[in-house]
Structure formats: structure tokens, C-alpha cells
Scaffold this active site. Structure first.
Site, PDB file in Angstrom:
ATOM      1  N   ILE A  90       0.869  -1.020  -0.066  1.00 54.47           N
ATOM      2  CA  ILE A  90       0.137   0.007  -0.002  1.00 54.47           C
ATOM      3  C   ILE A  90       0.750   1.087   0.211  1.00 54.47           C
ATOM      4  CG2 ILE A  90      -0.176  -0.011   2.450  1.00 54.47           C
ATOM      5  CD1 ILE A  90      -3.015   0.642   2.305  1.00 54.47           C
ATOM      6  N   LYS A 128      -3.960   1.475  11.305  1.00 51.00           N
ATOM      7  CA  LYS A 128      -2.702   0.590  10.378  1.00 51.00           C
ATOM      8  C   LYS A 128      -2.213  -0.107  11.569  1.00 51.00           C
ATOM      9  CE  LYS A 128       0.619   0.555   6.881  1.00 51.00           C
ATOM     10  NZ  LYS A 128       1.711   0.024   7.580  1.00 51.00           N
TER      11      LYS A 128
HETATM   12  S1  IVH Z   1      -4.934  -2.744   3.209  1.00 49.49           S
HETATM   13  C1  IVH Z   1      -4.447  -3.561  -0.875  1.00 49.49           C
HETATM   14  N1  IVH Z   1      -5.415  -2.231   5.894  1.00 49.49           N
HETATM   15  O1  IVH Z   1       0.098  -2.683   6.097  1.00 49.49           O
HETATM   16  C2  IVH Z   1      -4.387  -3.069   0.513  1.00 49.49           C
HETATM   17  N2  IVH Z   1      -3.429  -2.980   5.327  1.00 49.49           N
HETATM   18  O2  IVH Z   1       1.476  -2.507   2.855  1.00 49.49           O
HETATM   19  C3  IVH Z   1      -3.916  -3.983   1.279  1.00 49.49           C
HETATM   20  N3  IVH Z   1      -1.701  -3.137   7.354  1.00 49.49           N
HETATM   21  O3  IVH Z   1       1.689  -5.332   5.322  1.00 49.49           O
HETATM   22  C4  IVH Z   1      -3.500  -3.530   2.594  1.00 49.49           C
HETATM   23  N4  IVH Z   1      -3.288  -2.397   8.787  1.00 49.49           N
HETATM   24  O4  IVH Z   1      -0.306  -5.980   6.638  1.00 49.49           O
HETATM   25  C5  IVH Z   1      -4.454  -2.560   5.058  1.00 49.49           C
HETATM   26  N5  IVH Z   1      -6.128  -1.470   8.208  1.00 49.49           N
HETATM   27  C6  IVH Z   1      -5.213  -1.742   7.331  1.00 49.49           C
HETATM   28  C7  IVH Z   1      -3.790  -2.418   7.575  1.00 49.49           C
HETATM   29  C8  IVH Z   1      -2.765  -2.611   6.606  1.00 49.49           C
HETATM   30  C9  IVH Z   1      -2.029  -2.841   8.717  1.00 49.49           C
HETATM   31  C10 IVH Z   1      -0.478  -3.539   6.986  1.00 49.49           C
HETATM   32  C11 IVH Z   1      -0.609  -4.707   5.921  1.00 49.49           C
HETATM   33  C12 IVH Z   1       0.483  -4.533   4.989  1.00 49.49           C
HETATM   34  C13 IVH Z   1       0.737  -3.121   5.111  1.00 49.49           C
HETATM   35  C14 IVH Z   1       0.402  -2.510   3.774  1.00 49.49           C
END
Ligand code: IVH
Length: 698
Positions: A90, A128
Site C-alpha cells: 500500500i 494501520k
Molecule cells: S490494506 C490493498 N489495511 O500494512 C491493500 N493494510 O502495505 C492491502 N496493514 O503489510 C492492505 N493495517 O499488513 C491494509 N487496515 C489496514 C492495515 C494494513 C495494517 C499492513 C498490511 C501490509 C501493510 C500495507
């Protein structure tokens, strides 16, 4: 100059190569060994520097550059899992100001071709979580596979370990689709992380080989998930939050037809997946800014670490329209907060003396902004800890400040050490008074043996006595106590009451009005209660609760002062160590003298009858109070319950026996109902207190 052009490679190429080597090294430490040497913020800085060079000089980009891959590496020992839907990364908004959220909204609107006059875009704002990404695959409602993200295409099969996570449903309700992959974050709560590290430290102290402490909750979580021995994994408490989907049965084949991301999250919640309560709909940039601000302000109170928030376009149709740039969705962004770990250098190691004489080594640091505040001190806890981390003056260290915990030195970057600074040793004499510093058998702490002879302990003892929860001398703070003790005017607690206006007004920087205020505050403090007085004496192991129990049990101070260890042990919650500590305190003639003089100075309180005969119908019962009661204040209700032997706790759990609910009772009442805890009102509580009603005074 022109000669040099041939003698040396162009600087950017050399720097890029150097950065690649460093980043490969740190990525290996981080992803494969779960044991990073540098804070994330430092890694990100190096990574961005390399990205910048590669953008400015595309000819320098190599296929093996760390900038060219998404995630970690597959560890030998776990079966690889190819993700049916790739696990994407992301894009990160690095402007940590709340206003950074506007950049994302602007990009989204532009990509959707929206004009200024068009309606605001609806988003979902999430936390996050700072853990590791996980994909959970359910077939016919049963958890069949859990996989890490790996490089986004291929992860590791960690099903056995993930099955040990209580919050991960193993089976879903009947309305779940035949195929469902839930994406989310596995993390470790801060309190559980601290407890795990305490356990690890105890193992190391007991001589266990191959054990280590963990740098932060995320590494502890990653270590647990990728632990090849699932027995060990099961002992490491992990939690989970869901935030997205992987593969799912399409609507045409009986799968759900979600219109929005929020709707999908609510369905996941209904199927039993934890979804963070803070998850919110936000309309337009202003509400994203407000969310970033609100979560930022309460970040320290969360029981787990977050490193930012995530915004996602809510309508799935718009998500589809926005699509991806390389491997990052254009419909989502991570918006960071200031990092909770930073690099800095150790300027000195001081030893501080606490109220009970405990000596604590403290690293004095070059000021560094971490976790939202400027930090200049970090605790090293005790000699063992300081030596285990091997912190030395001049060292480059990682400092961490998360939650409201005191900043601490996480680890030293030994490779950055220059010369051979001396290893830390605890001084054998108190740095303040020069008395011997002793470490008792089985204890980790050194203590100054000077007692109230030691200026540092004297200051702390006075501040302890004067605090609001003890006898409360308003206005007697740090600075004034320091002045009084350093000037030699106050040596013992009774000296405070002999001060008088003239002595106080004569102090430097003391206005007459302030002096009079202190005199009044001292006068007011003389009328106190036995528990407050007892607590104020600062007897080791005697906190407020124990002081109350002692006062209730014995009724009178003299009875406590003359009590044997056995008699003291009969008091509620007083074990042998505490009983011995109280007995030893009152055995010392100088302590008895202090008490006598304080009484002579006019300190007084109501003494009562020993309460031993009073019935205590509620011993062993735990109560929680919530809302406003018709006749009693919360404190009065608490006192009544405690006098009847009950415990009054702050939050509802399965161990709670009764919740006493008044008007406008909130979440505690809800929780009680959810857990099936008995709920009563004030009248019900009063009835339980009256032994007659209980038939207990037979
Ligand atoms: S969405 C397509 N939502 O952040 C989007 N990621 O690079 C996919 N993460 O390692 C990720 N909280 O593990 C998303 N509320 C959240 C998140 C989250 C933590 C982490 C995820 C990934 C990194 C994104």
C-alpha cells in the site's frame, strides 16, 4: 579534478551500491531473522534515499535492487503458498501531519476526473496495525490455510501456528460462502509483549541458552507466527484484526455481492472476525484529516501499536475504476504517525536514586523526537539490564517510546561503536549521599543504604508524603522540596511543620503570597485520615490499598506500630513480605520518633475500633461501579463496599461478581450484559451491605 573523474566511480552509483548492500543486510535481519538492528524509520530513510537515486538515474536501477520487490523472503522450513489473489502493498503518505490526508483525496479525485464542485468521495478510515499481514483461507466455512504475505505472490504456510490464535475463527457460520479468504493483521498487544519479555528475561537470568528478548511487539508477533515449533508459538499470545478480502466465491456462484468496503467489513464482523472499533466512514478530505488527528491523540491509549491509519475508497465500483499503479492500489493509502523508534547517541549514563533508595541507571541521550515527544532520558532499568544490552557512553542506540511507557533503550548498534568505551557498572556507593549501595540476594536492584540520611531519598520521601493521595500539602512540589532539602532546612517530615512563614518567605524566589499559601496548606494537611497518613509514611510495599486495610483492621495507629508480624499477616492482602516490611519499619526508633513528632506537630485523624469484629459480608466478591447513583457518590459507594470486604475493580471481566449501575451507565453495563454478570442498582447494593438482609450476623 578531471583526473578524479576516472579514478573514482560516480558518487551516485557508489552510494546506490552501498545502500543496496545495507538494505539487503537489514531486510535479512528483519524478515528472515526477526531481529532487526535498526529502527524502521532508519530503514525507510535508506530505502527512500535509494529510490531517489534510482529515480534520478534510471540507468543505475538493478533487477535485484531491494526497491524492486514487495515483501520478505520465504523461510526454509515452511511450505510455500501461492496466493490466488496477490497480497498487495500500500502506498504510504509520509507527511505525518494530519493535512497529509488531503494529498490522497486530491489524487483520488483527479484520477476519478472529479471537479471541485462534485460531491466529496466517501472513504473508510482504518487503523494501520503494526503486526504482520495474514491471509486466512476458509473452505466451506472451515479454516484450511493461513499464509504470510511473503513477497506478495508466494507466502509461507503457517496454519498450525495461526490456529493457536484465539481470535481467529476456526469455523464460520452457515451463511459464509464456500470460498473465503480474509486478509488482516496478526499482532501482539503491548501488555502481552511486556509480559513475554519479562518471561524471556527470567529465562535468561536463570541461564537458559538461546533465549532472547524481543525488540518490539511486531517482531515478537512475527517470531511467534514463524516459529517452527507450534508448541512455542501457542505460548505467545497473539491477536488478529481483519481489514480486507482475498479470493471469495463470486456473486454469480452464490457469494455475497458487496457494494462497499464498509459493508464487507461489517459482514466479516458478523462472521466472527475482529474488526477494530475505530473503523469509520469518512466523507471527503476534512473527515480524513479529523480521523488522523483523533486517532493520533488517542494512539497511546490503544492496547496495541499502530504506525498510522489507512484510508480506502468505500465504493467497490470506484475502487475498480481507480485500479492499481504497479503493485499498489490507487484507492488506498497508509498515512503514518511519527515513528516510535529512533536512533540517537548516549551522552552519559547517570544513576538516579528513588524514594526507597533504588538505584536506576538512566541513559542521557542526544535529544531525539520519538513517538511524538522529544526524549532526552531513557531508563536502563537495572545493572543486569544495562549490561545485557551493553549500553556504553558514545554508543548509537535505538530508543523506543510507545504508549505512556517510559522511553527505553531497545538495543545498541555495536558496529557503530568507536574506540572501546567502558562497560557500565553500578557504583558501589550512592551517587547522592555516598552511602554503600547494596544488592540483596535474589534482587535485581541495588539500593542506597543511606535511608533518610540520603538527600535524594529524603526529597522523594517528602514528595511522597505531600502528594494528593497521601496527606496532601498543596503547592509543595519538586522545586520547593529540592530547595528546602538542599538548604538543610528540612531534614525530616516533622521539619515541614516547623517551617513557619518567615523561613519560607526567606527562601530564594519565594513571594510572600506563595509562602502564606504553603503555610495554609501545611495547616490544612494536619487534619487527615489514618490510611492517608500510613500511606504517606512510605513504608515499602504499603500502597494505598494496603494502608486502608491496615487502618480498617487495627483501627488505631499504635496498634499497627506494635503489631507482631503474625498479627500483621492477618490483615486482608498482607502477605509475609509486606508484614515483615511494616514490622521492620516500626521497629526503627527513628521512624517511631518521626511519627511521634508529627503527632506533636498536630497531625491528627479519627481513630476507630478495630474492625476485626465487624462483619464483612462481601469478602471475596468483586464489584464494578458505573453511572451516577441516586444517593451515594462513587467514592462513598466504593468505601462502603470495601468496608464490607469487597474488591472494587475498574473494568468488567468474567471475574466480576456484580456491576452496580446508576443513571447513564455506559459501556461497562453493556459488557456486563454481554458476559452475563449480575447487574444491580444502588438499592440492591445497600441491601447486600446490610448484614441483616443477608442473614449473616448470626
Ligand atoms: S490494506 C490493498 N489495511 O500494512 C491493500 N493494510 O502495505 C492491502 N496493514 O503489510 C492492505 N493495517 O499488513 C491494509 N487496515 C489496514 C492495515 C494494513 C495494517 C499492513 C498490511 C501490509 C501493510 C500495507
Amino acid at each position: 579534478m578531471t583526473d578524479d573523474l576516472f579514478a573514482e566511480p560516480p558518487a551516485p552509483a557508489a552510494r546506490a551500491a552501498e545502500l543496496r548492500t545495507q538494505l539487503h543486510h537489514h531486510a535479512h535481519r528483519y524478515y528472515t531473522l526477526d531481529d532487526p538492528e535498526i529502527p524502521d524509520a532508519e530503514y525507510d530513510r535508506l530505502f527512500r534515499e535509494l529510490q531517489a537515486i534510482e529515480t534520478a538515474h534510471p540507468e543505475l536501477l538493478t533487477p535485484d535492487s531491494p526497491t524492486q520487490r514487495v515483501g520478505g523472503r520465504v523461510l526454509d522450513g515452511f511450505t510455500p503458498v501461492r496466493h490466488r489473489v496477490p497480497m498487495l502493498s500500500i502506498n504510504t503518505e509520509t507527511d505525518t501531519e494530519p493535512s497529509g490526508a488531503r494529498n490522497f483525496d486530491t489524487r483520488v479525485r483527479r484520477a476519478l476526473g472529479l471537479a471541485e464542485a462534485d460531491a466529496p468521495v466517501e472513504y473508510v478510515a482504518e487503523l494501520k496495525f503494526d503486526g504482520l499481514a495474514m491471509s486466512l483461507r476458509y473452505e466451506d466455512g472451515v479454516l484450511v490455510q493461513a499464509a504470510t504475505r511473503g513477497d506478495g505472490e508466494v507466502g509461507e504456510d503457517v496454519t498450525t501456528n495461526v490456529r493457536t490464535i484465539q481470535q481467529v475463527p476456526l469455523r464460520l457460520p452457515a451463511d459464509a460462502p464456500p470460498v473465503l479468504e480474509v486478509r488482516g493483521e496478526v499482532y501482539m498487544r503491548r501488555d502481552q509483549f511486556e509480559a513475554l519479555n519479562d518471561k524471556q528475561r527470567a529465562k535468561i537470568a536463570a541461564g537458559a541458552k538461546g533465549e532472547k528478548t524481543f525488540v518490539n511487539p511486531r517482531n515478537a508477533a512475527a517470531g511467534a507466527v514463524r516459529q517452527l515449533d507450534s508448541g512455542i508459538a501457542a505460548q505467545r499470545p497473539l491477536s488478529f484484526f481483519a481489514y480486507g478480502l482475498g479470493e471469495i466465491t463470486p456473486p454469480g456462484e452464490g457469494g455475497p455481492d458487496f457494494a462497499t468496503h464498509f459493508e464487507m467489513l461489517m459482514q466479516l464482523k458478523a462472521w466472527g472476525f475482529p474488526v477494530a472499533a475505530q473503523t469509520a466512514l469518512a466523507t471527503g478530505a476534512d473527515e480524513l484529516v479529523a480521523f488522523h488527528q483523533r486517532i493520533g491523540a488517542s494512539r497511546d491509549q490503544l492496547p496495541y501499536d499502530i504506525d498510522g491509519v489507512v484510508y480506502k475508497v468505500n465504493a467497490l465500483a470506484l475502487q475498480k475504476q481507480l485500479g492499481f499503479v504497479t503493485r499498489e492500489p490507487r484507492w488506498a493509502v497508509a498515512h503514518k504517525y511519527p515513528a516510535q523508534e529512533q536512533l540517537t547517541t548516549v551522552l552519559a549514563i547517570d544513576v538516579q536514586v528513588g524514594r526507597t533508595g533504588k538505584l536506576t541507571p538512566v541513559a542521557k541521550l542526544a535529544p531525539v523526537f520519538v513517538g511524538g515527544v522529544t526524549v532526552t532520558n531513557a531508563t536502563l532499568h537495572n545493572e543486569d539490564e544495562a549490561r545485557r544490552k551493553d549500553v556504553r557512553v558514545g554508543d548509537t542506540v535505538i530508543v523506543r517510546r510507545a504508549g505512556d511507557v517510559i522511553p527505553e533503550v531497545v538495543s545498541v548498534l555495536v558496529e557503530k561503536r568507536s574506540g572501546e568505551p567502558e562497560a557500565f557498572t553500578m557504583p558501589r556507593t550512592c551517587p547522592v549521599c555516598g552511602s554503600a549501595a547494596v544488592r540483596e540476594e535474589g534482587e535485581v536492584d541495588f539500593r542506597c543504604s543511606g535511608g533518610l540520611f540520603c538527600g535524594a531519598q529524603r526529597k522523594q520521601a517528602i514528595l511522597h508524603f505531600a502528594q494528593r493521595r497521601a496527606v496532601e500539602i498543596e503547592g509543595l512540589g519538586d522545586k520547593l522540596v529540592e530547595q528546602l532539602v538542599d538548604a538543610g532546612v528540612v531534614k525530616t517530615l516533622p521539619d515541614l511543620y516547623r517551617l513557619g512563614f518567615t523561613a519560607l518567605a526567606g527562601l530564594e524566589r519565594m513571594a510572600e503570597k506563595s509562602a502564606q499559601n504553603i503555610v495554609d496548606a501545611l495547616e490544612k494537611s494536619k487534619r487527615t485520615t489514618l490510611p492517608r497518613f500510613l500511606f504517606g509514611l512510605g513504608i515499602r510495599h504499603v500502597g494505598e490499598a494496603t494502608a486502608k486495610e491496615l487502618a480498617r483492621h487495627f483501627g488505631q495507629l499504635d496498634a499497627i506500630m506494635d503489631a507482631s508480624v503474625e498479627a500483621l499477616s492477618e490483615v486482608n492482602d498482607v502477605g509475609p513480605v509486606v508484614a515483615q516490611s511494616i514490622h521492620t519499619f516500626f521497629e526503627q526508633p527513628h521512624n517511631r520518633e518521626v511519627v511521634e513528632q508529627l503527632r506533636a506537630c498536630g497531625l491528627s485523624w479519627e481513630e476507630g475500633e478495630p474492625a476485626a469484629r465487624a462483619p464483612q459480608p462481601l469478602v471475596g466478591k468483586t464489584f464494578v461501579l458505573t453511572g451516577t447513583f441516586p444517593t451515594l457518590s462513587r467514592d462513598q459507594a466504593k468505601d462502603l463496599l470495601e468496608a464490607a470486604g469487597a474488591k472494587v475493580a475498574g473494568s468488567v471481566s468474567k471475574k466480576t461478581d456484580y456491576v452496580v449501575a446508576g443513571a447513564e451507565a455506559g459501556s461497562k453495563l453493556e459488557k456486563a450484559q454481554a458476559l452475563g454478570v449480575a447487574v444491580i442498582d444502588e438499592a440492591g447494593m445497600l441491601a447486600m451491605l446490610a448484614p441483616d438482609a443477608q442473614g449473616l450476623n448470626l
